[in-house]
Design a protein around this motif. Structure first.
Motif, PDB file in Angstrom:
ATOM      1  N   PRO A 375      -2.847  13.565  -2.383  1.00  0.00           N
ATOM      2  CA  PRO A 375      -2.249  12.426  -1.657  1.00  0.00           C
ATOM      3  C   PRO A 375      -0.765  12.622  -1.368  1.00  0.00           C
ATOM      4  CG  PRO A 375      -2.756  11.847  -3.937  1.00  0.00           C
ATOM      5  CD  PRO A 375      -3.399  13.164  -3.687  1.00  0.00           C
ATOM      6  N   LEU A 376      -0.071  13.435  -2.168  1.00  0.00           N
ATOM      7  CA  LEU A 376       1.355  13.662  -1.910  1.00  0.00           C
ATOM      8  C   LEU A 376       1.587  14.319  -0.554  1.00  0.00           C
ATOM      9  CD1 LEU A 376       2.600  14.903  -5.406  1.00  0.00           C
ATOM     10  CD2 LEU A 376       2.484  12.568  -4.520  1.00  0.00           C
ATOM     11  N   HIS A 377       0.577  15.052  -0.065  1.00  0.00           N
ATOM     12  CA  HIS A 377       0.731  15.722   1.228  1.00  0.00           C
ATOM     13  C   HIS A 377       0.763  14.738   2.400  1.00  0.00           C
ATOM     14  CE1 HIS A 377      -1.204  19.557  -0.694  1.00  0.00           C
ATOM     15  NE2 HIS A 377       0.030  19.344  -1.091  1.00  0.00           N
ATOM     16  N   TYR A 378       0.352  13.489   2.167  1.00  0.00           N
ATOM     17  CA  TYR A 378       0.239  12.527   3.271  1.00  0.00           C
ATOM     18  C   TYR A 378       1.224  11.373   3.146  1.00  0.00           C
ATOM     19  CZ  TYR A 378      -4.108  15.025   4.113  1.00  0.00           C
ATOM     20  OH  TYR A 378      -5.032  16.004   4.363  1.00  0.00           O
ATOM     21  N   LEU A 379       2.088  11.385   2.125  1.00  0.00           N
ATOM     22  CA  LEU A 379       2.978  10.230   1.923  1.00  0.00           C
ATOM     23  C   LEU A 379       4.010  10.105   3.023  1.00  0.00           C
ATOM     24  CD1 LEU A 379       3.450  10.294  -1.954  1.00  0.00           C
ATOM     25  CD2 LEU A 379       1.925   8.874  -0.580  1.00  0.00           C
ATOM     26  N   ARG A 380       4.541  11.218   3.545  1.00  0.00           N
ATOM     27  CA  ARG A 380       5.507  11.133   4.639  1.00  0.00           C
ATOM     28  C   ARG A 380       4.888  10.447   5.860  1.00  0.00           C
ATOM     29  NH1 ARG A 380      10.184  14.236   4.216  1.00  0.00           N
ATOM     30  NH2 ARG A 380      10.232  15.665   2.436  1.00  0.00           N
ATOM     31  N   LEU A 381       3.632  10.795   6.146  1.00  0.00           N
ATOM     32  CA  LEU A 381       2.966  10.162   7.290  1.00  0.00           C
ATOM     33  C   LEU A 381       2.738   8.678   7.031  1.00  0.00           C
ATOM     34  CD1 LEU A 381       0.291  12.847   8.264  1.00  0.00           C
ATOM     35  CD2 LEU A 381       2.367  12.245   9.513  1.00  0.00           C
ATOM     36  N   LEU A 382       2.361   8.320   5.796  1.00  0.00           N
ATOM     37  CA  LEU A 382       2.110   6.911   5.492  1.00  0.00           C
ATOM     38  C   LEU A 382       3.397   6.093   5.533  1.00  0.00           C
ATOM     39  CD1 LEU A 382      -0.523   7.225   2.641  1.00  0.00           C
ATOM     40  CD2 LEU A 382      -0.844   6.161   4.874  1.00  0.00           C
ATOM     41  N   GLY A 387       0.371   1.077   8.426  1.00  0.00           N
ATOM     42  CA  GLY A 387      -0.874   0.391   8.760  1.00  0.00           C
ATOM     43  C   GLY A 387      -2.121   1.160   8.349  1.00  0.00           C
ATOM     44  N   ALA A 388      -1.985   2.482   8.135  1.00  0.00           N
ATOM     45  CA  ALA A 388      -3.147   3.286   7.735  1.00  0.00           C
ATOM     46  C   ALA A 388      -3.378   3.281   6.232  1.00  0.00           C
ATOM     47  CB  ALA A 388      -2.952   4.725   8.222  1.00  0.00           C
ATOM     48  N   TRP A 389      -2.562   2.526   5.474  1.00  0.00           N
ATOM     49  CA  TRP A 389      -2.635   2.565   4.010  1.00  0.00           C
ATOM     50  C   TRP A 389      -4.022   2.208   3.482  1.00  0.00           C
ATOM     51  CZ3 TRP A 389       0.119   3.915  -0.251  1.00  0.00           C
ATOM     52  CH2 TRP A 389      -0.274   3.369  -1.474  1.00  0.00           C
ATOM     53  N   GLU A 390      -4.590   1.115   3.946  1.00  0.00           N
ATOM     54  CA  GLU A 390      -5.840   0.614   3.364  1.00  0.00           C
ATOM     55  C   GLU A 390      -7.003   1.570   3.592  1.00  0.00           C
ATOM     56  OE1 GLU A 390      -6.008  -1.844   1.420  1.00  0.00           O
ATOM     57  OE2 GLU A 390      -3.974  -2.623   1.730  1.00  0.00           O
ATOM     58  N   GLN A 391      -7.007   2.320   4.699  1.00  0.00           N
ATOM     59  CA  GLN A 391      -8.130   3.215   5.000  1.00  0.00           C
ATOM     60  C   GLN A 391      -7.829   4.684   4.708  1.00  0.00           C
ATOM     61  OE1 GLN A 391      -7.083   0.813   7.412  1.00  0.00           O
ATOM     62  NE2 GLN A 391      -8.605  -0.560   6.471  1.00  0.00           N
ATOM     63  N   ALA A 392      -6.648   4.978   4.195  1.00  0.00           N
ATOM     64  CA  ALA A 392      -6.292   6.382   3.950  1.00  0.00           C
ATOM     65  C   ALA A 392      -7.151   6.948   2.815  1.00  0.00           C
ATOM     66  CB  ALA A 392      -4.813   6.505   3.607  1.00  0.00           C
ATOM     67  N   LYS A 393      -7.966   7.958   3.132  1.00  0.00           N
ATOM     68  CA  LYS A 393      -8.876   8.529   2.138  1.00  0.00           C
ATOM     69  C   LYS A 393      -8.139   9.115   0.927  1.00  0.00           C
ATOM     70  CE  LYS A 393     -12.690  11.852   1.696  1.00  0.00           C
ATOM     71  NZ  LYS A 393     -13.531  12.842   2.410  1.00  0.00           N
ATOM     72  N   PRO A 394      -7.028   9.855   1.105  1.00  0.00           N
ATOM     73  CA  PRO A 394      -6.346  10.384  -0.087  1.00  0.00           C
ATOM     74  C   PRO A 394      -5.864   9.284  -1.028  1.00  0.00           C
ATOM     75  CG  PRO A 394      -5.546  11.457   1.921  1.00  0.00           C
ATOM     76  CD  PRO A 394      -6.374  10.307   2.352  1.00  0.00           C
ATOM     77  N   ARG A 396      -7.148   6.137  -1.273  1.00  0.00           N
ATOM     78  CA  ARG A 396      -8.310   5.461  -1.866  1.00  0.00           C
ATOM     79  C   ARG A 396      -8.853   6.257  -3.050  1.00  0.00           C
ATOM     80  NH1 ARG A 396     -10.750   1.491   1.270  1.00  0.00           N
ATOM     81  NH2 ARG A 396     -12.801   2.006   0.450  1.00  0.00           N
ATOM     82  N   GLU A 397      -8.885   7.586  -2.929  1.00  0.00           N
ATOM     83  CA  GLU A 397      -9.333   8.412  -4.051  1.00  0.00           C
ATOM     84  C   GLU A 397      -8.335   8.352  -5.210  1.00  0.00           C
ATOM     85  OE1 GLU A 397      -9.896  12.322  -2.519  1.00  0.00           O
ATOM     86  OE2 GLU A 397     -11.764  11.811  -1.460  1.00  0.00           O
ATOM     87  N   TRP A 398      -7.034   8.322  -4.872  1.00  0.00           N
ATOM     88  CA  TRP A 398      -6.000   8.287  -5.907  1.00  0.00           C
ATOM     89  C   TRP A 398      -6.027   6.953  -6.665  1.00  0.00           C
ATOM     90  CZ3 TRP A 398      -0.049   9.020  -4.744  1.00  0.00           C
ATOM     91  CH2 TRP A 398       0.609   9.336  -5.944  1.00  0.00           C
ATOM     92  N   GLN A 399      -6.285   5.862  -5.947  1.00  0.00           N
ATOM     93  CA  GLN A 399      -6.295   4.544  -6.570  1.00  0.00           C
ATOM     94  C   GLN A 399      -7.326   4.431  -7.689  1.00  0.00           C
ATOM     95  OE1 GLN A 399      -6.847   2.169  -3.009  1.00  0.00           O
ATOM     96  NE2 GLN A 399      -4.755   1.327  -3.172  1.00  0.00           N
ATOM     97  N   GLN A 400      -8.395   5.217  -7.610  1.00  0.00           N
ATOM     98  CA  GLN A 400      -9.434   5.134  -8.622  1.00  0.00           C
ATOM     99  C   GLN A 400      -8.991   5.699  -9.969  1.00  0.00           C
ATOM    100  OE1 GLN A 400     -12.907   7.054  -7.018  1.00  0.00           O
ATOM    101  NE2 GLN A 400     -12.963   5.757  -5.185  1.00  0.00           N
ATOM    102  N   ARG A 401      -7.907   6.476  -9.978  1.00  0.00           N
ATOM    103  CA  ARG A 401      -7.510   7.108 -11.241  1.00  0.00           C
ATOM    104  C   ARG A 401      -6.045   6.882 -11.623  1.00  0.00           C
ATOM    105  NH1 ARG A 401      -7.849  11.255  -7.346  1.00  0.00           N
ATOM    106  NH2 ARG A 401      -5.922  12.499  -7.128  1.00  0.00           N
TER     107      ARG A 401
END
Length: 508
Positions: A375-382, A387-394, A396-401
């Motif tokens: 998920p760190l690879h996509y933080l600059r884009l977020l 607005g893409a936060w809720e559907q961002a797959k990286p 959503r996977e990170w939130q589980q852990r």
């Protein structure tokens, strides 16, 4: 054929009573040649057939059966003739009238003759030779039953075994097994004996000549050992290690061990290999460990650095910042998506670089068609596109852990700030993972909630207090109050329209 009692009577009559062969012949009725043989040898008489017993039904088809068995040598073991199948073919194709038991007896006789081999006892000088093989076993890793590929090596002189488990038997795993074995032994055997596995052999030529893989030649050159390859289908040529595969399965991996990781499994196997040093095998004057101590000075020295056991290939990231290797996709930092990249596939990890620095490291996935995302690879884009936060797959996977305090802090931000601004601020906090461990960040967020500090800058200050050594004055929550971020008031762009109207009308 006379009995042993009759033979004794003949010998007593001649040697004790002094009777001649002619007289004994008249008294016993035996032929003179039979009497002479009895006088020459007093052992129990054995019947020896001068000619094989004729088999009028089987003899005509014996050459055919031998031909079928010869042809079977070139076929897969599970598609060779059984005695039952031979009898069926003889009956249907050649009108054979003999019994199945007759065919079974003859086929068994031929196969016993083919299996009968005589071997020469071998003796190996210290440090000269080792044998290598791969085997398979079932293990349980993190609760999941998997197939482990066992890299097995045994020294010829000391009989010291080495076994390590790998998730694949690809070439990079083949090399990694060697490196682990050399490190365990403290040196490199001068000669290594293999079968014709694809990781080393490109093509089998005549005799013992082989066209070897170029990468295997480079690996061999790095450690300076000599390689030898067995004759195809002649596994006895490396019999020392052939038995080690089964020994490890039966004694170390039965029942299948349950380990938390591959590293834990290999630590267990390493202990078993060390424990073998206390054994003394049949015919050895000392234990395996004592023989290894004598052998180690004769091994080749280890090179200053280990060989990089990986597969290297050029890759190009797609529009989602992913590169593909063996159907799986791995993420790269968004800033480097358009660069030419190199992927290094190790046994346990995937490294992606641009030729100058390592940009991403992922655990290697042995499944198929999966996305391995950091998920760190996509933080600059977020940060640019909240607005893409809720559907961002990286994410959503990170939130589980991630720790529960992350969700509590994000909820507190959203209570005080507009949705997009709260998301951007939380993304800035997540980017602190680039420099700090998750445990420290979670601790800083707990302190931030307690101090009513709701900004990335405030969390960073708390982090610095956690990592900097030395005593610090107690934290006053009031000192962080000015770091709290309120709603951003956007400028009224209508003022620019009024300014343009005034300029067009000649006003100042």
């Amino acid at each position: 054929m006379i009995t042993v009692d009759e033979k004794e009577q003949i010998r007593r009559a001649h040697y004790l009573e002094g009777k001649s062969i002619r007289q004994i012949q008249r008294e016993t009725g035996h032929h003179r040649e039979t009497i002479r043989k009895a006088l020459e040898d007093g052992e129990v008489p054995r019947y020896t057939r001068q000619e094989p017993r004729p088999c009028p039904v089987l003899d005509p088809v014996k050459p055919l059966i031998q031909q079928w068995l010869d042809e079977d040598e070139a076929r897969p073991p599970k598609q060779r003739h059984t005695a039952k199948r031979i009898h069926e073919r003889l009956t249907t194709e050649y009108h054979f009238t003999g019994a199945a038991s007759t065919v079974r007896r003859y086929v068994g006789q031929l196969r016993r003759q083919r299996r009968t081999q005589v071997f020469i006892p071998l003796d190996y000088p210290p440090g000269h030779i080792a044998q290598v093989d791969f085997g398979q076993a079932q293990v349980v890793i993190a609760g999941q039953r998997l197939t482990a590929y066992l890299f097995c090596l045994r020294l010829g002189y000391s009989r010291q075994p080495f076994v390590t488990a790998l998730p694949t038997q690809a070439q990079e795993a083949f090399f990694a097994g060697h490196v682990r074995a050399f490190d365990f032994l403290g040196g490199v055997p001068r000669v290594l004996v293999y079968d014709n596995l694809k990781a080393a052999v490109q093509r089998i030529l005549e005799g013992h000549d082989r066209e070897e893989q170029a990468t295997f030649v480079a690996f061999r050159s790095h450690y300076l050992f000599e390689s030898r390859f067995c004759t195809p289908h002649q596994a006895h040529e490396k019999g020392l290690v052939e038995g080690l595969v089964g020994y490890a399965r039966r004694n170390w991996l039965t029942p299948p061990p349950e380990c938390s990781s591959w590293e834990a499994l290999n630590d267990y196997l390493l202990e078993k290999c060390r424990a073998e040093g206390s054994r003394r095998l049949h015919g050895m004057a000392c234990t395996i460990g004592e023989a290894l101590a004598l052998e180690q000075p004769h091994l080749l020295p280890l090179p200053p650095r280990s060989y990089p056991c990986c597969v290297v290939q050029p890759v190009q990231a797609n529009g989602f910042g992913l590169v593909t290797f063996q159907t799986n996709r791995y993420s790269v930092p968004a800033d480097h998506v358009h660069e030419p990249l190199w992927l290094h596939a190790f046994v346990d990890r995937i490294e992606i670089s641009n030729g100058q620095q390592v940009l991403a490291v992922h655990p290697r996935c042995y499944g198929r068609e999966r996305d391995i995302l950091n998920p760190l690879h996509y933080l600059r884009l977020l940060e640019q596109r909240p607005g893409a936060w809720e559907q961002a797959k990286p994410i959503r996977e990170w939130q589980q852990r991630w720790p529960a305090v992350y969700d509590r802090y994000l909820a507190a931000l959203r209570e005080r700030l507009p949705m997009a601004q709260a998301t951007r601020e939380f993304v800035r906090i997540l980017r602190l993972h680039e420099d700090y461990a998750e445990g420290l960040i979670a601790q800083a967020l707990e302190q931030a909630l307690a101090a009513h500090c709701y900004s990335a800058d405030g969390v960073k200050q708390l982090l610095l207090r956690l990592v900097e050594p030395g005593p610090l004055p107690p934290l006053d929550p009031k000192t962080l109050a000015h770091l709290a971020i309120g709603p951003v008031i956007w400028p009224d762009v209508a003022q620019f329209d009024r300014l343009l109207s005034d300029l067009a009308g000649g006003g100042r």
